[in-house]
Design an enzyme around this catalytic site. Sequence first.
Site, PDB file in Angstrom:
ATOM      1  N   HIS A 150     -10.606   0.090   7.726  1.00 50.61           N
ATOM      2  CA  HIS A 150     -10.706   1.031   6.603  1.00 50.61           C
ATOM      3  C   HIS A 150     -10.742   2.469   7.136  1.00 50.61           C
ATOM      4  CE1 HIS A 150     -11.997   2.935   2.959  1.00 50.61           C
ATOM      5  NE2 HIS A 150     -12.050   1.784   2.306  1.00 50.61           N
ATOM      6  N   ARG A 185      -4.541   1.668   3.068  1.00 49.02           N
ATOM      7  CA  ARG A 185      -5.513   1.792   4.160  1.00 49.02           C
ATOM      8  C   ARG A 185      -4.903   1.655   5.554  1.00 49.02           C
ATOM      9  NH1 ARG A 185     -10.308  -1.696   1.227  1.00 49.02           N
ATOM     10  NH2 ARG A 185     -10.631  -0.102  -0.354  1.00 49.02           N
TER      11      ARG A 185
END
Length: 636
Positions: free
Chosen positions: A265, A329
Site C-alpha cells: 500500500h 496502489r
Amino acid sequence: MLDAKIPSGPLSEKWDKHRFELKLVNPANKRKYTIIVVGTGLAGGSAAASLAELGYYVKNFCIQDSPRRAHSIAAQGGINAAKNYQNDGDSIWRLFYDTIKGGDFRAREANVYRLAQVSNHIIDHCVAQGVPFAREYGGLLANRSFGGAQVSRTFYARGQTGQQLLLGAYGSLMRQVAAGRVTMFPRRQMQELVVINGQARGIVVRNLITGEIESHAADAVVLCTGGYANVFYLSTNAMASNVSAIFRAYKKGAFFANPCYTQIHPTCIPVHGTYQSKLTLMSESLRNDGRVWVPKTPGDNRPPSQIPESERDYYLERKYPSFGNLVPRDVASRNAKAQCDMAKGVGETSFAVYLDFADAIKRDGKDVIEQKYGNLFQMYEKITAENPYEAPMMIYPASHYVMGGLWVDYNLMSNLPGLFVLGEANFSDHGANRLGASALMQGLADGYFVIPYTIGGYLVGMDRTKVTTDHPAFKEATHYVNERTHKLLSINGKRTVDDFHRELGHIMWEYCGMSRNDEGLLKARKLIHALREEFWENALVPGSSEDFNQSLERSGRVADFLEFAELMVIDAFERKESCGGHFNEAYQTEEHEARRDDENFCHVAAWEYKGDDKEPELHKEPLVFENVELTQRSYK
Ligand SMILES: Cc1cc2nc3c(=O)[nH]c(=O)nc-3n(C[C@H](O)[C@H](O)[C@H](O)COP(=O)(O)OP(=O)(O)OC[C@H]3O[C@@H](n4cnc5c(N)ncnc54)[C@H](O)[C@@H]3O)c2cc1C
C-alpha cells in the site's frame, strides 16, 4: 481437476441462473446441519450470522476475546458499490470493468461481475442494520473516490468504515447467539483441518486460555481467517493476522492459489526504528485531497515549506494526468519506490514522499478536511508528533493485503469438498492487484450474499455418513498438534521467535516485495530454508502448553510463515511476467510499467502440497475473457 464451475450463459445472467439451479435444503432440514465458521471478521461474521439466520447450526471460532476485535475493525477508507448516487457515470458494468482492469486481467470475469452485482445489496443490507454511513446534507449516502476509478463509489463512515460494518455484522451474529443457533468459541486458534473420506468434516483448535486441544465435527467448514501480509513481519495488518489456518488446509490437500500476489500500500507511515513491530496505514481516501510530491533535485533535504512550487515534482499528476494521485496502489507504490531510489526521498531515512493537504485546506477550509479525515490526521500526529494540517504527511509503501489465498470455485468451495473459503483468505476476485475499498465489498459479498446460496447446493448432495470427534482422523490430528507443540516447547534455543520473524520479513521485503528478480528469488529460497532450519534448532519458546502462552501461540504462526514464505517465492519465480502487485524487473515496458505475458501466464496458479521435502505441484486454471479485451493497463 480445477473446475471453477462457472455457470454458462451471458455474464449478467450467470448468478441468477446459478441460484435458480442450485439445489435447496428444506427449511426443516437446515437445523440438522452443523457448519463450522472459522473467523469473525467481515467475511466470517457475515457468513455465520447469515447461515444461522437461514436455520443452520453454526459454530464460530476466533482468536480474539470478542468477534468485534477481528482485524476487519481496522479498515478505514470505505466500501465500494455501484449505486451511482453521484450520477457520475457509474454502473455495475463499470465497477466490474474497473476491478478486472485494476487486477491487471488476472481475475475471473464471472466472479468479479457477481461481486459488482451484489455490491448494491450490501449497502442496503448494512443501512438496514444501522451502519452509520456518511450522508450528504439532503440525506443521501455520501461517496468519495478511491484509486483506479474515475467515479465516486466509495461508501464510508469517516475513517472507521470497517469498525462500523463489523458492528453491524456483530449485531446480527449476537442475535443468532441469543437464539441458540450460533455458538461462539473465542480465544481459539485453529491448528488442523480434519478431512474424512475426502470431505472437510471438522477442525482441531487450541484453547488459547487453558491450552486445551479441542475437536469439533461438522458437515462443512468455512474458513474466513483473513490475509497473510504479516509474512513480511512489518505490515499494516493486526498482530494476530496469520497464514496458519489456510496453510494447514493446504497441507491437507487444499490448493493454494497465486500466493505471490501481495499488495504493497502506497500510503503508510514510514518505518522509523529497528524494533518496530507494526506499520500504520494512512487510508487511501487521503489521496482524494492530498497531493503526492518529492523535491525535483536528488538529495534536497530542505524542509518542505522551503521548497518552492517550481522545485517540486508532483510525479503522479505529471505521469498519469487522467488518474493523477488516484492511480491504483501497485502503480503508486512502485512510483514512490522509484523516486526514493533516485535519492529524491524525504525525511530522516529518505524512504518517504510527501502527501500534502495545503492546497485542499486552502480550497475547502480546514473544517471540511477535518470532517472528512479528522481521525486519520489525529492518528498521524499521535504517531509522528507532526501536525499534518501544517506540514505535509510523510508516507512510504508497506505490505498491506494479499490477493493470493486458497483456491475456490464459483461456489467459494476449495478443491476439497466441504471446505469453503471466504474473504481475504481465498484467492479472491482481485486478480493481481486489489483496488481500494474492494476488500470489504468482497468479504461481505461472500458472507452475506454468496455462501448462503452455494453451501446448500453442496450440503444436499454430500455424503452424510455420521462423523463424531471419536473418529480416528480427529485422534490423529490431535496427536499431530500435541507432537508439534511439544517439539516447539522443547527446542529451548537462544533466539526469540520474533527475531526469526523479523529476519524472515527482511528477506521477503528485499527479494519478494515491491519488485522481484529471478536472482533475488533464488537467493530468498536459500535464505528461507536456512532460517527455517535454524528456527527448529535455536528458537526460544518459553512456558508450557497447559496455560495462556503467547510465545507458543506466536511460534506456531511463525513456523507456518517460514514454510509458506517458500511457496510464495516459488510462485513468484514461476510467473515469468509482471502483473499488478507482482513486478518482476525483467518484464517491464519502456515506461517501467508491468508487462504481462497473456499468452503464457493468463492463468491462476494453484499449488498442491506434495510433502515436506518435495516440490509443490502446479495446477493451472486458465482465465477466459469473453467480455473484456485484454489491454495494457493505462492510467495516463
Ligand atoms: C489498516 C487497514 C485498513 C483497511 N482499510 C480498508 C478499506 O477501507 N476498505 C477495504 O475494502 N479494505 C480495507 N482493508 C482490507 C480489509 O480490512 C481486509 O481485507 C478485510 O477486513 C479482511 O476481512 P476478513 O473477514 O477476510 O478477515 P479478518 O478481518 O482478518 O478476520 C479474520 C478472522 O479469522 C480469525 N482467525 C485467523 N486465523 C485463525 C486461526 N488460525 N484460528 C482461529 N481463528 C482465526 C481471526 O480471529 C478473525 O476473527 C484494510 C486493511 C487494513 C490492514
